[in-house]
Structures are given as C-alpha cells and as structure tokens.
Motif scaffolding. Structure first.
Motif, PDB file in Angstrom:
ATOM      1  N   THR A 456       0.825  -1.203   0.000  1.00  0.00           N
ATOM      2  CA  THR A 456       0.000   0.000   0.000  1.00  0.00           C
ATOM      3  C   THR A 456       0.861   1.255   0.000  1.00  0.00           C
ATOM      4  N   LYS A 457       1.933   1.249   0.795  1.00  0.00           N
ATOM      5  CA  LYS A 457       2.829   2.404   0.846  1.00  0.00           C
ATOM      6  C   LYS A 457       3.434   2.688  -0.524  1.00  0.00           C
ATOM      7  N   HIS A 458       3.957   1.660  -1.171  1.00  0.00           N
ATOM      8  CA  HIS A 458       4.614   1.862  -2.467  1.00  0.00           C
ATOM      9  C   HIS A 458       3.612   2.140  -3.583  1.00  0.00           C
ATOM     10  N   THR A 460       0.837   3.867  -3.255  1.00  0.00           N
ATOM     11  CA  THR A 460       0.515   5.293  -3.117  1.00  0.00           C
ATOM     12  C   THR A 460       1.633   6.148  -3.701  1.00  0.00           C
ATOM     13  N   ARG A 461       2.853   5.772  -3.415  1.00  0.00           N
ATOM     14  CA  ARG A 461       4.005   6.532  -3.906  1.00  0.00           C
ATOM     15  C   ARG A 461       4.120   6.441  -5.432  1.00  0.00           C
TER      16      ARG A 461
END
Length: 560
Positions: A456-458, A460-461
């Motif tokens: 999820t973090k990557h 979004t990025r």
C-alpha cells in the motif's frame, strides 16, 4: 641535455689527448628494472648511485656524453615521468552514534581514492542500512557529499560510488561531513600502486531466506512474522558463495586497500544487543589486523536482498555476528594472500541513468485484502486457550494411546464397556486441531498484514510519481576487476545471472550503491507479490529485471 632529474655537474674542458674520468650520478626514488632473473623486487623504489667511466677524446666529447645520457635514461625511469601512473589512497573515519545505551564495536565510513592520469574515482563504503530513504542517512546525503568533493577535489560526481553495507547499526548525525573527511584524507595519501584481483569462497555464514511452498507460493524468513509450518516447505533458493576481491599494493608490496564484495544481509546482531557494524564490519577489522599496518578493508555489499545470516531464526543461542564475521574474514584472507599484484591497471568508470517501469499493485492489494477477510471468517471457535492448550498438546503428542490417564484406566473402561475417556480424547483432539488451525491462519494474517502495508505504501508513492523511475547504474573497472552497481536490494539471482553472462572472469555486482530504492526481486519472484517482503517492498514492475540485466551486459562489454 640531461633530463631534469640528473644533477647538474660542471664538465671541465678535456685536453686534446684522450683520458678517462669517473662520473657519479646520484639517483633518488627511481624504479630500476631487474638486472637478472634473480632480482626479486624489480619495482622497488631506491636511492642509488650510478658510477660511469667516460673516455674523452677531442672529437668524441659531446658524442660520449650523449650516449651516456641515453644509456642511463633507458634503464632508469623516474616515477614522476609516467603520466598515466596508477595512484591510490585509503582512509577511514569513525561514524558511530555513541548517544545510544551501548556500543559494541565502531562503525566506519571508508574511502578509496584511485587516480590514473586525469581520471580519478572514489569507492566509499558506509556501515549503515542504506544511502538515503531508510535509516538515519538522508536523501540529500549523496548529492551533498559528491558536490563537496567535486568542489574541493575536482572529482566528478559520477565517479564517486557510495555503498551501504546494510548493517542496522546507528550512525552519527554528522555522517555527511565525516564522509567528506574520509575521502579527503584518502586523497592526501595517494601513492603509486599495483593491482591484483581474485576470488574467495564462503558458504557457511548465510542462507537464502526464500522458502518455496508446496502450494506454489513463496515465503521469506523474517523476524517480523512467523514462518509457515515445516510440512508446507518444499525447498529454498540459492546463495552466492563468491567473495570478489580487489587488492591494491604499493610498489614495495605494502597493502593499501582491499575491496571485497559479498552477498549477505549483515543483520545478525551481537549478544549484548549493542550498536554494531555486524558481520561485515567485524570481518573488515580482522582483515585489516592481518595485513599491512595501514591497510583499509572496504566491504561492498552484493546481491544480498534475499540472503540472511545462517540460522537467522535461532532461539536457543545468542545471536553473534562476530562468529560469522571471523569466518568471512578468514575466507577472504585466504584468497587475498594468493593474489599477485601487477601494473595492469586501466581505470574506467561508466555512469548511466536507467529508466525503469514502476509497479502497479492495485489488483494484488485488493486480492490480499479479500484474502485477509476470508482468513478472518474461517477462524473457528474452540474451548481451549493457551493455558489449556499447551499441557494438552504435550500429553497427546507424548502418549497417543492413553493421553488422559494411565493405560490401565483405559483397559478398565474397555472391560466395563465404557468409552468416556475415548470420547474425551476425541473432543480434546478436535479442539486442539481447531486451535492449531487458528494459529496458522493468524500467522498467515500477520504475514499478509505486514506485506500489505508495504504494498500500500509503495502503491501510493508510485501512483503519485508516474509510470517510471530513474536509477543510477555504475560500471567500474580497474585491472581485471569489474563491477556493476545498482541502488536497491538486488536478490541473489540477479547477481548470479549477470556474472554468468559476463565475458570476463572477475565480474561482480553490488546493490545498495548510490541511493536506495527498496528491494529489486526477479520477475519470477514478483509473481509472488504480497507473500514475501522482497516482492512487496518493491517499487519496480517485473519488466525491470530484463531491462537492467541487458544494460549491465552492455556496460560490461565496454569494460574491456
């Protein structure tokens, strides 16, 4: 006319009849070639005196002097006369953060500056987790160090390679300034050097952390979560036991620096849990202690993205990186002592920016969330808790025929036609099976949760940054040593592929260099996305591998 390094000795006008005089020339720091095959150190620098007898005749005075000068100049070459002479200097500076409860051993930034003619390069190694992004080294560190060194030493930024060992030690706040200091100190120590290349072998200190499961998926060995049951594991991935070594010696045989490339996460830790440079830092200290007085050993992390220290999950013994570091050091030293340094140099650095596709894991994230919901809904109720489960499982595993009481009670019930104990055992076994299944499902959920957070973090990025990402790739050559670098945690198969395809014997690969872009697993490993950290903690789409390996092969071809 005599060359500048000859002393200016006045010559008296000789008489018209021939006679002989003795001419003495004092030579300093000149390289004298061997006078016979028995000379052992033909390249040693000497201060020496050359005696010559010159016979003067009126008509041959100028001719005799000219022949003498040509003869002497032909056998004696001053070091300053070689424009392309290879020079090197090395230094290290302590970067340990001592504002922590306990320091076990020091962390260093080490610099090796290499100069050949107008071409200068620097290899820098840092006992830190990464060059930017994670840990305490900022994203501005690389550009700031390069900019300062270009200003002060005129070294091109593209010729400065900085590699993180990926140890989890904590560095000081002014690591940037200390890195600049180390490079400057190395540059001040430049001396003429010879080059040697070799390889060592070490396969006892590491293991591939990827587990091939019988269901076709892959898991990885981490402290962040528990492992799948043993009966679900079908196999493991490969390791790379090769230690790639570059050795630089002075002309009289003293070792200036050793660069050694090896693939393994240095994350073992030490028994006292103190701040440590881990197995790579401890190995470097052993290497330095066993070579020349001022030798600097620079560890360059390889393709260690999926390579753990051996027995990484051991819970029966203190975790001790020193044991593994000693083994790595001894294997490296065994190879180092066999390396013969020569004047075959040829410094070359190629720096290119490679554009790679970013991943889009929106579909996999949705699937993983759905899987989490299904696992949660599949949990079964059971009358047991941890307090009652533990003694039951011990009894039922030790005494399968009569777990609830002694065997004679079971015999009595059977004789009387009763089955109370058997029905109790059946109920307990069913409860234990549900309890164990719940544990496995919750362990699976914990793995999914950790990897889902990374995805999820990557995601979004990547969605905010666009479809591609630029990375810096360096191809480095010195003598027969060739190395390709990449700014991410390359998994071991990447390095093995590049080495296998290289036309040159001594080709090595370094990840964690000139930046940090998380993990870089293979395209096949990315089919497993969401099930292992390497595949989830990744910015790249699967196509990245073919693009990078093609570029690596292209650059290696240019390192002739």
């Amino acid at each position: 006319m005599l060359p500048d390094f000859f002393p200016k000795v006045p010559v008296q006008e000789p008489p018209r009849t021939g006679y002989t005089i003795r001419y003495t020339i004092q030579l300093r720091h000149c390289r004298i070639p061997p006078l016979s095959h028995q000379d052992k150190k033909p390249d040693t620098m000497h201060d020496t005196t050359l005696h010559a007898r010159i016979v003067y005749f009126p008509s041959l005075v100028r001719c005799s002097l000219t022949l003498l000068v040509l003869s002497v100049a032909g056998i004696l070459t001053p070091l300053s006369a070689s424009a392309a002479e290879l020079m090197a200097g090395a230094a290290k500076v302590d970067i340990t953060n001592r504002d922590v409860p306990l320091v076990n051993d020091p962390l260093y930034v080490k610099a090796l500056v290499i100069k050949e003619g107008d071409n200068t390069a620097a290899i820098v190694t840092v006992d830190a987790v990464a060059i930017g992004e994670i840990g305490s080294i900022t994203n501005e560190y690389l550009d700031n160090v390069r900019g300062q060194i270009e200003k002060d030493l005129k070294i091109r930024p593209q010729n400065i390679m900085i590699n993180a060992s990926h140890c989890h030690g904590i560095v000081c706040n002014d690591v940037e300034q200390r890195t600049v200091q180390a490079i400057k100190e190395a540059a001040k120590k430049l001396v003429p050097v010879k080059v040697g290349v070799g390889t060592g072998h070490e396969d006892r200190v590491m293991e591939n952390r990827r587990l091939f499961l019988k269901n076709g998926k892959e898991a990885d060995v981490r402290h962040a979560y528990s492992l799948p049951p043993d009966e679900e594991v079908a196999g493991i991935g490969p390791i790379d036991p090769e230690i790639g070594i570059l050795k630089l010696d002075t002309l009289d045989g003293e070792t200036v620096a050793v660069v050694y490339n090896f693939a393994c996460h240095p994350i073992q830790g030490v028994p006292n849990k103190g701040n440590t440079a881990d197995m790579s830092g401890l190995a470097s200290q052993v290497i330095e202690d066993n070579l020349s007085k001022d030798t600097i050993a620079l560890f360059v992390q390889g393709c260690g993205g999926d390579i753990n220290p051996v027995q990484y999950k051991d819970v029966d013994n203190p975790r001790d990186a020193e044991v593994l570091g000693n083994m790595l050091a001894l294997s490296a030293l065994k190879a180092i002592r066999k390396i013969q340094c020569t004047e075959n140099s040829g410094l070359k650095v190629i720096n290119e920016t490679l554009t790679l596709p970013r991943s889009n894991n929106e579909k996999r994230i949705a699937e993983l969330k759905q899987e989490q919901e299904q696992l949660l809904n599949s949990l079964q109720g059971t009358s047991l808790n941890l307090k009652t489960f533990l003694p039951l499982i011990v009894k039922y595993k030790l005494y399968e025929e009569s777990p609830s009481y002694y065997s004679h009670r079971y015999m009595l019930e059977q004789k009387l036609g009763r089955d109370g104990l058997k029905k109790l055992d059946a109920e307990n076994r069913a409860n234990m099976e549900r309890y164990i299944n719940n544990i496995y499902k919750m362990e699976k959920m914990s793995r999914n949760k950790a990897n889902l957070a990374l995805l999820t973090k990557h995601q979004t990025r990547n969605q905010a940054a666009g479809k591609t990402i630029d990375v810096e790739v360096v191809a480095f050559k010195l003598g027969d040593f060739r190395m390709i670098t990449f700014p991410a945690e390359l998994t071991v198969n990447i390095g093995l592929n590049i080495k296998q395809k290289s036309p040159f014997e001594n080709t090595f690969v370094a990840g964690y260099t000139n930046g940090y872009n998380y993990y870089a697993p293979t395209a096949d490993q990315l089919k497993n996305v969401g099930n292992a950290q390497e595949d989830s903690d990744c910015l790249f789409a699967p196509e990245w591998q073919a693009i990078f390996e093609a570029k690596a092969h292209e650059l290696i071809q240019q390192l002739k």
